[in-house]
Design an enzyme around this catalytic site. Structure first.
Site, short mmCIF file in Angstrom:
data_model
loop_
_atom_site.label_atom_id
_atom_site.label_comp_id
_atom_site.label_asym_id
_atom_site.label_seq_id
_atom_site.Cartn_x
_atom_site.Cartn_y
_atom_site.Cartn_z
N ASP A 13 6.81 -18.51 -2.20
CA ASP A 13 7.67 -17.28 -2.37
C ASP A 13 7.85 -16.87 -3.81
O ASP A 13 8.41 -17.88 -4.40
CB ASP A 13 9.14 -17.52 -1.55
CG ASP A 13 9.75 -16.26 -1.51
OD1 ASP A 13 9.89 -15.30 -2.38
OD2 ASP A 13 10.79 -16.02 -0.55
N TYR A 16 13.91 0.91 -5.37
CA TYR A 16 12.52 0.65 -5.34
C TYR A 16 11.68 1.22 -6.58
O TYR A 16 10.95 0.64 -7.33
CB TYR A 16 11.62 1.23 -4.02
CG TYR A 16 10.02 0.94 -3.92
CD1 TYR A 16 9.22 -0.43 -4.10
CD2 TYR A 16 9.17 2.12 -4.01
CE1 TYR A 16 7.97 -0.58 -4.28
CE2 TYR A 16 7.86 1.94 -4.37
CZ TYR A 16 7.38 0.56 -4.12
OH TYR A 16 6.08 0.41 -4.34
N LYS A 24 9.64 -0.21 -10.00
CA LYS A 24 8.36 0.08 -10.28
C LYS A 24 8.53 0.80 -11.86
O LYS A 24 7.58 0.73 -12.58
CB LYS A 24 7.83 1.09 -9.41
CG LYS A 24 7.36 0.33 -7.99
CD LYS A 24 6.27 -0.88 -8.20
CE LYS A 24 6.09 -1.61 -7.06
NZ LYS A 24 4.98 -2.43 -7.33
N THR A 52 -2.01 -1.09 4.98
CA THR A 52 -1.30 -1.94 4.28
C THR A 52 0.00 -2.33 5.40
O THR A 52 -0.01 -1.48 6.43
CB THR A 52 -0.50 -1.46 3.06
OG1 THR A 52 0.32 -0.46 3.56
CG2 THR A 52 -1.48 -0.96 1.96
#
Ligand code: NDP
Ligand code: 8X3
Length: 264
Positions: free
Chosen positions: A64, A157, A161, A193
């Site tokens: 992980d 998110y 990024k 994906t």
């Protein structure tokens, strides 16, 4: 163009999507691979398939990436020969949740920050000293259009990024004098994906976000990664921003129906 062969590429998050497609194209082109992810069975399956089909030499490491000690233990389990990684593809990552900031789930935020930012850093901290010592290497970070532009409910998110984008630029400043290339690829929506399924916690209905337009495929991104890695020594492609033809930006998607039939 130089077609490299027998270089060692370490791909994080190779058990599905972009990472798995990248493992395939690199195996086909003679790279030795270290593939990582949390799902041991998938890693075994991919390793055996690519070895049988392309004769690729592959090592799998199951850990992980959020667990710094686990990352370090996995790295230390490699022989000195395999630690001479030529290419690090920082791909493992995910989005969790799709809520406005005032309804966000704190645990989802932590998962994204720990995976997309801290995991990338843990891996880079282990691999980059070897590259510096060898005065060569290539680090390729998987960013996103979300790392260049924001969209409603994308908040954390996107923040992770944007952090990847900042790290790509700053890593390059720290490493270019050692002959090390740092590149980034920033795709828009990519199908083939598990990205949407993971974001929506396995909800198959909500994850159907590609039915009404044709996004990129994982294999399109992998082909671009291969192109970036195939450049001669004097060329570094710093960033590739790529989207499906029906997407013009994070907030601009032509959802009038899939338009991906090749013309006669
Ligand atoms: P997938 O969900 O198909 O693949 C994600 C990979 O990351 C899996 O192999 C998964 O492996 C691995 N991963 C996730 N969490 C962990 C963890 N804690 N430890 C180790 N490995 C982990 O999605 P994509 O292929 O789409 O995602 C790859 C990258 O591309 C991500 O960084 C994503 O942000 C980025 N991206 C995706 C886009 C898209 O639309 N699909 C667009 C732009 C960028 P496992 O579950 O076995 O641990
Ligand atoms: C994945 C693309 O637009 O869902 O990084 O954030 S998007």
């Amino acid at each position: 163009m130089n077609i490299p062969s027998k270089r060692i590429a370490l791909i994080t998050g190779a058990t599905s999507g972009i990472g798995s497609a990248t493992a395939k194209i690199l195996a086909k082109n003679g790279y030795k691979l270290i593939i990582t992810g949390r799902r041991q069975e998938r890693l075994n399956e991919i390793k055996h398939k690519l070895h049988a089909k392309y004769g690729a030499e592959i090592i799998e490491l199951c850990f992980d990436i959020r667990d710094q000690q686990a990352v370090e233990n996995a790295w230390k389990s490699l022989s000195p020969k395999w630690q001479k990684v030529d290419i690090l593809i920082n791909n493992a990552g995910l989005a969790k949740g799709f809520n406005p900031i005032f309804e966000g789930n704190i645990s989802d935020w932590e998962t994204m920050i720990d995976t997309n930012v801290k995991g990338l850093l843990y891996m880079t901290r282990l691999v980059s000293p070897i590259m510096v010592e060898n005065r060569k290497g290539h680090i390729l970070n998987i960013c996103s259009t979300a790392g260049h532009d924001v969209y409603p409910n994308g908040n954390v998110y996107s923040a992770t990024k944007f952090a990847v984008d900042a790290l790509t630029k700053s890593m390059r400043l720290d490493l270019y004098k050692y002959g090390i290339k740092v590149s980034q690829i920033s795709p828009g929506h990519v199908e083939e994906t598990e990205f949407a399924l993971v974001r929506f916690e396995g909800d198959q209905q909500r994850a159907k976000i590609y039915d009404d337009f044709a996004p990129l495929k994982a294999s399109d991104v992998a082909a671009t990664i291969h192109f970036i890695l195939s450049q001669p020594k004097n060329v570094n492609i710093q960033d590739v921003l790529m989207m499906g033809t029906q997407q013009a930006g994070s907030n601009f998607i032509d959802r009038s129906g899939r338009d991906d039939k090749e013309q006669e």
